[in-house]
Design an enzyme around this catalytic site. Structure first.
Site, PDB file in Angstrom:
ATOM      1  N   GLY A 141       0.820  -1.209   0.000  1.00  0.00           N
ATOM      2  CA  GLY A 141       0.000   0.000   0.000  1.00  0.00           C
ATOM      3  C   GLY A 141       0.847   1.249   0.000  1.00  0.00           C
ATOM      4  O   GLY A 141       0.603   2.180   0.761  1.00  0.00           O
ATOM      5  N   HIS A 142       1.852   1.250  -0.866  1.00  0.00           N
ATOM      6  CA  HIS A 142       2.742   2.406  -0.980  1.00  0.00           C
ATOM      7  C   HIS A 142       3.563   2.286  -2.265  1.00  0.00           C
ATOM      8  O   HIS A 142       3.495   1.298  -2.971  1.00  0.00           O
ATOM      9  CB  HIS A 142       3.678   2.495   0.237  1.00  0.00           C
ATOM     10  CG  HIS A 142       4.523   1.282   0.425  1.00  0.00           C
ATOM     11  ND1 HIS A 142       4.148   0.248   1.238  1.00  0.00           N
ATOM     12  CD2 HIS A 142       5.711   0.914  -0.111  1.00  0.00           C
ATOM     13  CE1 HIS A 142       5.077  -0.696   1.210  1.00  0.00           C
ATOM     14  NE2 HIS A 142       6.035  -0.309   0.388  1.00  0.00           N
ATOM     15  N   ARG A 143       4.313   3.336  -2.527  1.00  0.00           N
ATOM     16  CA  ARG A 143       5.344   3.334  -3.572  1.00  0.00           C
ATOM     17  C   ARG A 143       6.560   4.006  -2.972  1.00  0.00           C
ATOM     18  O   ARG A 143       6.562   4.351  -1.797  1.00  0.00           O
ATOM     19  CB  ARG A 143       4.860   4.020  -4.847  1.00  0.00           C
ATOM     20  CG  ARG A 143       4.374   5.429  -4.684  1.00  0.00           C
ATOM     21  CD  ARG A 143       3.662   5.905  -5.959  1.00  0.00           C
ATOM     22  NE  ARG A 143       2.918   7.116  -5.716  1.00  0.00           N
ATOM     23  CZ  ARG A 143       3.271   8.325  -6.120  1.00  0.00           C
ATOM     24  NH1 ARG A 143       4.390   8.492  -6.821  1.00  0.00           N
ATOM     25  NH2 ARG A 143       2.531   9.373  -5.857  1.00  0.00           N
TER      26      ARG A 143
ATOM     27  N   HIS B 151       2.094  -0.498  -4.988  1.00  0.00           N
ATOM     28  CA  HIS B 151       1.901  -1.946  -4.952  1.00  0.00           C
ATOM     29  C   HIS B 151       1.251  -2.398  -3.646  1.00  0.00           C
ATOM     30  O   HIS B 151       1.492  -1.833  -2.583  1.00  0.00           O
ATOM     31  CB  HIS B 151       3.224  -2.691  -5.165  1.00  0.00           C
ATOM     32  CG  HIS B 151       4.286  -2.330  -4.181  1.00  0.00           C
ATOM     33  ND1 HIS B 151       5.000  -1.156  -4.251  1.00  0.00           N
ATOM     34  CD2 HIS B 151       4.748  -2.982  -3.094  1.00  0.00           C
ATOM     35  CE1 HIS B 151       5.861  -1.100  -3.250  1.00  0.00           C
ATOM     36  NE2 HIS B 151       5.729  -2.202  -2.526  1.00  0.00           N
TER      37      HIS B 151
END
Length: 124
Positions: free
Chosen positions: A45-47, A92
């Site tokens: 839940g991040h990049r 992702h």
């Protein structure tokens, strides 16, 4: 954009040996793995700003959901010679972990909280 690479594997009657050597475009500075995840839980839940990652499900399977701001895709990692390269711009999440899943991550950067971007793209 993310890409799948097939890792070199040697197999014979004794089993298989998969090699991670001279196939990544970055120096590995951090290694970790994710396991004991409930199948309905979501990880990630991040990049990132600079971190590149190579994801390999060395046991079991899981799904990787990707979004680079213009293209969304998903990849099933279900073979230990399948390696997903996740670029810094790739938002992702990981889910649908099988009970026996072990997701190995090779990262280009040491952990740095300031490298994480937690705000999703507007096309999420």
């Amino acid at each position: 954009m993310s890409q799948i690479i097939t890792l070199p594997t040697v197999s014979d009657d004794r089993g298989s040996l998969t090699i991670i050597e001279k196939v990544l475009s970055f120096k590995v500075n951090r290694i970790y793995y994710i396991y004991n995840v409930n199948s309905n839980d979501i990880r990630g839940g991040h990049r990132h700003k600079t971190n590149i990652q190579a994801l390999i499900c060395v046991a079991g399977s899981c799904r990787i959901n990707l979004n680079n701001g213009s293209v969304k895709s998903e990849v099933i990692l279900d073979n230990p010679n399948k390696c997903l390269i996740v670029e810094p711009e790739d938002w992702h999440t990981m889910d649908n972990f099988s009970k026996d899943a072990v997701l190995l991550v090779l990262a280009s950067e040491y952990y740095d909280a300031s490298d994480y971007i937690d705000k999703p793209y507007s096309n999420q």
